[in-house]
Write an enzyme that holds these catalytic residues in place. Sequence first.
Site, mmCIF file in Angstrom:
data_model
loop_
_atom_site.group_PDB
_atom_site.id
_atom_site.type_symbol
_atom_site.label_atom_id
_atom_site.label_comp_id
_atom_site.label_asym_id
_atom_site.label_seq_id
_atom_site.Cartn_x
_atom_site.Cartn_y
_atom_site.Cartn_z
ATOM 1 N N ASP A 43 -0.591 -5.272 2.200
ATOM 2 C CA ASP A 43 -1.840 -4.546 2.348
ATOM 3 C C ASP A 43 -1.759 -3.725 3.638
ATOM 4 O OD1 ASP A 43 -2.046 -6.655 4.163
ATOM 5 O OD2 ASP A 43 -4.194 -6.893 3.883
ATOM 6 N N SER A 56 -8.098 -3.734 7.085
ATOM 7 C CA SER A 56 -7.392 -4.731 6.278
ATOM 8 C C SER A 56 -7.193 -4.199 4.863
ATOM 9 C CB SER A 56 -8.154 -6.053 6.293
ATOM 10 O OG SER A 56 -7.433 -7.064 5.642
ATOM 11 N N ASP A 103 -2.816 -3.758 6.735
ATOM 12 C CA ASP A 103 -2.450 -4.346 8.019
ATOM 13 C C ASP A 103 -1.301 -5.340 7.895
ATOM 14 O OD1 ASP A 103 -3.942 -6.301 6.784
ATOM 15 O OD2 ASP A 103 -5.200 -6.774 8.514
#
Length: 413
Positions: A164, A17, A166
Amino acid sequence: PAIRHLGAVAGVEVTASHNPPRDNGYKVYLGDGSQIVPPADAGIAAEIDAIASLHDVPRPESGWETLDEAVLDAYLARTDAVLAAGSPRTARTVYTAMHGVGKDVLLAAFARAGFPEPVLVAEQAEPDPDFPTVAFPNPEEPGAMDLAFGRARATDPDLIIANDPDADRCAVAVKDGGDWRMLRGDEVGALLAAHLVRRGVQGTFAESIVSSSLLGRIAGKAGLPYEETLTGFKWIARVDGLRYGYEEALGYCVDPEGVRDKDGITAALLITELASGLKEEGRTLLDLLDDLAVEHGLHATDQLSVRVQDLSLIADAMRRLREQPPTRLAGLAITRAEDLNKGTETLPPTDGLRYTLDGARVIVRPSGTEPKLKCYLEVVVPVPERADLPAAHARAKELLEAVKRDLSAAAGI
């Protein structure tokens, strides 16, 4: 979206993430397409704990299928419904994928919609699990957007978009005076809400408790249902009749029927549509934020975030605030102090504290994903006339700094 498209009973996403590469982990989703909540999380953890050795876990060599591009094609087809038919598509963007997976999908979605092709931050365009240009691949972190700002200074777009790694978060930066600045997640959340209201959407608007109360005022004036949830899209996504949900940490759900989670690609489309419409009127996103401040009061938010190596420091701060709660912050009396461990009439228990002040609100909680203590601050300053905006901004900044200072002292951080 793949879970809902395929009718799967669950899904797993392997990802770091927005965290450092050493924090790689995974997210688990159930058949409705939203992330797990209790008691499913405890049940899964118990099954993991019961495994004595990986050699005992059966790993079939057949009976599984690698998906083709059909799932992606179905997702891109849904992005058409995010935008209004015939809306302006003229805003020019600089885009960074932050070393993640968003680039190709975002470019395909923007091309499909008819927006100008985004200018890429080349150094961060391709996936790289080492995240070489940033200490933390999170657009909120200091320095993470520096390359994007540099690209924007060279190309003068209408806005900067960042995902970001992901691509479930969407950050937005705009030109403010002579240079560029990030919009806060609460600012983007309010802008998207105002845009959807103007388009006449129906359904429930929802946000987590750490996000700005401005969304409730926007929804209330529009006559739309509004709900507040615990932190995280695993809760926001479960709101009945959800039409739009957001969280201050750059997460926006603008197509809940397709994606029951925050989605940085569809959010990027929607904010670029809004910027395009305003551009046609000779206005900007900042002008619309000023409109909202005059209409509802200036809702200014900030965050006091403390990263620690020793997790006991977070527990110590929470215990100190519970045992010796402050009675005033920034000279404002605390009119209500809630220990969210006990839950409320509308919220299940969670480790957090909420203070309500006259014209302000503070929430303190340990981060659920990082070794941080997070304090979410909001002040509301009336704006009688547009000419009062500079004074309101100055007053809000003064109050937020004072709340930070007093809260730090009270928590011992």
